[in-house]
Design a protein around this motif. Structure first.
Motif, PDB file in Angstrom:
ATOM      1  N   ILE A  11       0.840  -1.203   0.000  1.00 38.51           N
ATOM      2  CA  ILE A  11       0.000   0.000   0.000  1.00 38.51           C
ATOM      3  C   ILE A  11       0.873   1.250   0.000  1.00 38.51           C
ATOM      4  O   ILE A  11       0.618   2.191  -0.756  1.00 38.51           O
ATOM      5  CB  ILE A  11      -0.955  -0.019   1.209  1.00 38.51           C
ATOM      6  N   ALA A  12       1.900   1.265   0.825  1.00 38.40           N
ATOM      7  CA  ALA A  12       2.797   2.422   0.873  1.00 38.40           C
ATOM      8  C   ALA A  12       3.497   2.611  -0.474  1.00 38.40           C
ATOM      9  O   ALA A  12       3.640   3.739  -0.953  1.00 38.40           O
ATOM     10  CB  ALA A  12       3.818   2.248   1.992  1.00 38.40           C
ATOM     11  N   SER A  13       3.884   1.513  -1.098  1.00 34.02           N
ATOM     12  CA  SER A  13       4.514   1.602  -2.417  1.00 34.02           C
ATOM     13  C   SER A  13       3.538   2.145  -3.449  1.00 34.02           C
ATOM     14  O   SER A  13       3.904   2.959  -4.297  1.00 34.02           O
ATOM     15  CB  SER A  13       5.007   0.225  -2.867  1.00 34.02           C
ATOM     16  N   ASP A  47      10.351   4.666   8.891  1.00 34.73           N
ATOM     17  CA  ASP A  47      10.332   3.469   9.733  1.00 34.73           C
ATOM     18  C   ASP A  47       9.156   3.495  10.702  1.00 34.73           C
ATOM     19  O   ASP A  47       8.857   4.517  11.315  1.00 34.73           O
ATOM     20  CB  ASP A  47      11.626   3.357  10.544  1.00 34.73           C
ATOM     21  N   LYS A  48       8.490   2.354  10.825  1.00 34.91           N
ATOM     22  CA  LYS A  48       7.408   2.124  11.779  1.00 34.91           C
ATOM     23  C   LYS A  48       6.207   3.060  11.562  1.00 34.91           C
ATOM     24  O   LYS A  48       5.440   3.312  12.481  1.00 34.91           O
ATOM     25  CB  LYS A  48       7.915   2.239  13.209  1.00 34.91           C
ATOM     26  N   LYS A  49       6.054   3.559  10.340  1.00 34.99           N
ATOM     27  CA  LYS A  49       4.914   4.413  10.000  1.00 34.99           C
ATOM     28  C   LYS A  49       4.248   3.846   8.755  1.00 34.99           C
ATOM     29  O   LYS A  49       4.882   3.727   7.708  1.00 34.99           O
ATOM     30  CB  LYS A  49       5.354   5.856   9.712  1.00 34.99           C
ATOM     31  N   LEU A  50       2.989   3.487   8.877  1.00 39.50           N
ATOM     32  CA  LEU A  50       2.244   2.963   7.742  1.00 39.50           C
ATOM     33  C   LEU A  50       0.935   3.720   7.608  1.00 39.50           C
ATOM     34  O   LEU A  50       0.260   3.984   8.598  1.00 39.50           O
ATOM     35  CB  LEU A  50       1.952   1.471   7.923  1.00 39.50           C
ATOM     36  N   ALA A  51       0.591   4.045   6.384  1.00 42.48           N
ATOM     37  CA  ALA A  51      -0.669   4.739   6.124  1.00 42.48           C
ATOM     38  C   ALA A  51      -1.798   3.721   6.038  1.00 42.48           C
ATOM     39  O   ALA A  51      -1.633   2.643   5.468  1.00 42.48           O
ATOM     40  CB  ALA A  51      -0.571   5.517   4.814  1.00 42.48           C
ATOM     41  N   ARG A  52      -2.937   4.070   6.590  1.00 43.51           N
ATOM     42  CA  ARG A  52      -4.110   3.205   6.480  1.00 43.51           C
ATOM     43  C   ARG A  52      -4.673   3.314   5.073  1.00 43.51           C
ATOM     44  O   ARG A  52      -4.540   4.326   4.408  1.00 43.51           O
ATOM     45  CB  ARG A  52      -5.163   3.609   7.508  1.00 43.51           C
ATOM     46  N   ILE A  56      -5.000   6.458   2.168  1.00 46.32           N
ATOM     47  CA  ILE A  56      -4.426   6.407   0.832  1.00 46.32           C
ATOM     48  C   ILE A  56      -5.495   6.703  -0.216  1.00 46.32           C
ATOM     49  O   ILE A  56      -5.285   7.502  -1.132  1.00 46.32           O
ATOM     50  CB  ILE A  56      -3.766   5.036   0.577  1.00 46.32           C
ATOM     51  N   VAL A  57      -6.651   6.075  -0.063  1.00 51.27           N
ATOM     52  CA  VAL A  57      -7.749   6.311  -1.002  1.00 51.27           C
ATOM     53  C   VAL A  57      -8.212   7.761  -0.916  1.00 51.27           C
ATOM     54  O   VAL A  57      -8.480   8.396  -1.945  1.00 51.27           O
ATOM     55  CB  VAL A  57      -8.917   5.330  -0.739  1.00 51.27           C
ATOM     56  N   GLU A  58      -8.289   8.292   0.281  1.00 51.05           N
ATOM     57  CA  GLU A  58      -8.685   9.691   0.458  1.00 51.05           C
ATOM     58  C   GLU A  58      -7.702  10.624  -0.267  1.00 51.05           C
ATOM     59  O   GLU A  58      -8.120  11.577  -0.938  1.00 51.05           O
ATOM     60  CB  GLU A  58      -8.730  10.021   1.948  1.00 51.05           C
ATOM     61  N   THR A  82     -13.490  -3.675   1.430  1.00 48.64           N
ATOM     62  CA  THR A  82     -12.923  -2.370   1.130  1.00 48.64           C
ATOM     63  C   THR A  82     -12.969  -2.168  -0.377  1.00 48.64           C
ATOM     64  O   THR A  82     -13.027  -3.122  -1.137  1.00 48.64           O
ATOM     65  CB  THR A  82     -11.469  -2.238   1.619  1.00 48.64           C
ATOM     66  N   CYS A  83     -12.950  -0.933  -0.792  1.00 43.13           N
ATOM     67  CA  CYS A  83     -13.031  -0.631  -2.217  1.00 43.13           C
ATOM     68  C   CYS A  83     -11.683  -0.855  -2.892  1.00 43.13           C
ATOM     69  O   CYS A  83     -10.652  -0.490  -2.359  1.00 43.13           O
ATOM     70  CB  CYS A  83     -13.462   0.821  -2.425  1.00 43.13           C
ATOM     71  N   SER A  84     -11.742  -1.425  -4.073  1.00 36.70           N
ATOM     72  CA  SER A  84     -10.560  -1.574  -4.900  1.00 36.70           C
ATOM     73  C   SER A  84     -10.626  -0.489  -5.974  1.00 36.70           C
ATOM     74  O   SER A  84     -11.656  -0.312  -6.610  1.00 36.70           O
ATOM     75  CB  SER A  84     -10.543  -2.966  -5.530  1.00 36.70           C
TER      76      SER A  84
END
Length: 90
Positions: A11-13, A47-52, A56-58, A82-84
């Protein structure tokens, strides 16, 4: 746990690719769009930070609404309800 981490890294990528694709927005539109760091509150890849996924969709919707060069289309629901989405930048 490792598969969840792998999903978050994907997701982050995806977010990073979306942002890099949108770098060529018009100057006037680009001024209205916050950077991913401003929007998320941390640097993507930190590091140790991930977006929900919802954030990301927002952010992708924000970019699509602010630009005539980015389109976001909902493809359907995943098995997690969840929406794709599909993002297209030109």
């Amino acid at each position: 746990m490792r598969s969840r981490l792998r999903v978050y890294l994907i997701i982050a990528s995806t977010l990073a690719v979306a942002v890099l694709s949108c770098v060529q927005l018009r100057a006037s539109a680009a001024a209205d769009i916050p950077t991913p760091q401003q929007f998320l509150g941390f640097r993507v890849g930190e590091d140790k930070k991930l977006a929900r996924w919802e954030k990301i969709v927002e952010y992708m919707r924000l970019i699509a609404n602010a630009s005539d060069r980015v389109r976001l289309r909902e493809l359907g629901k995943t098995t997690n309800s969840t929406c794709s989405h599909r993002r297209r930048a030109s």
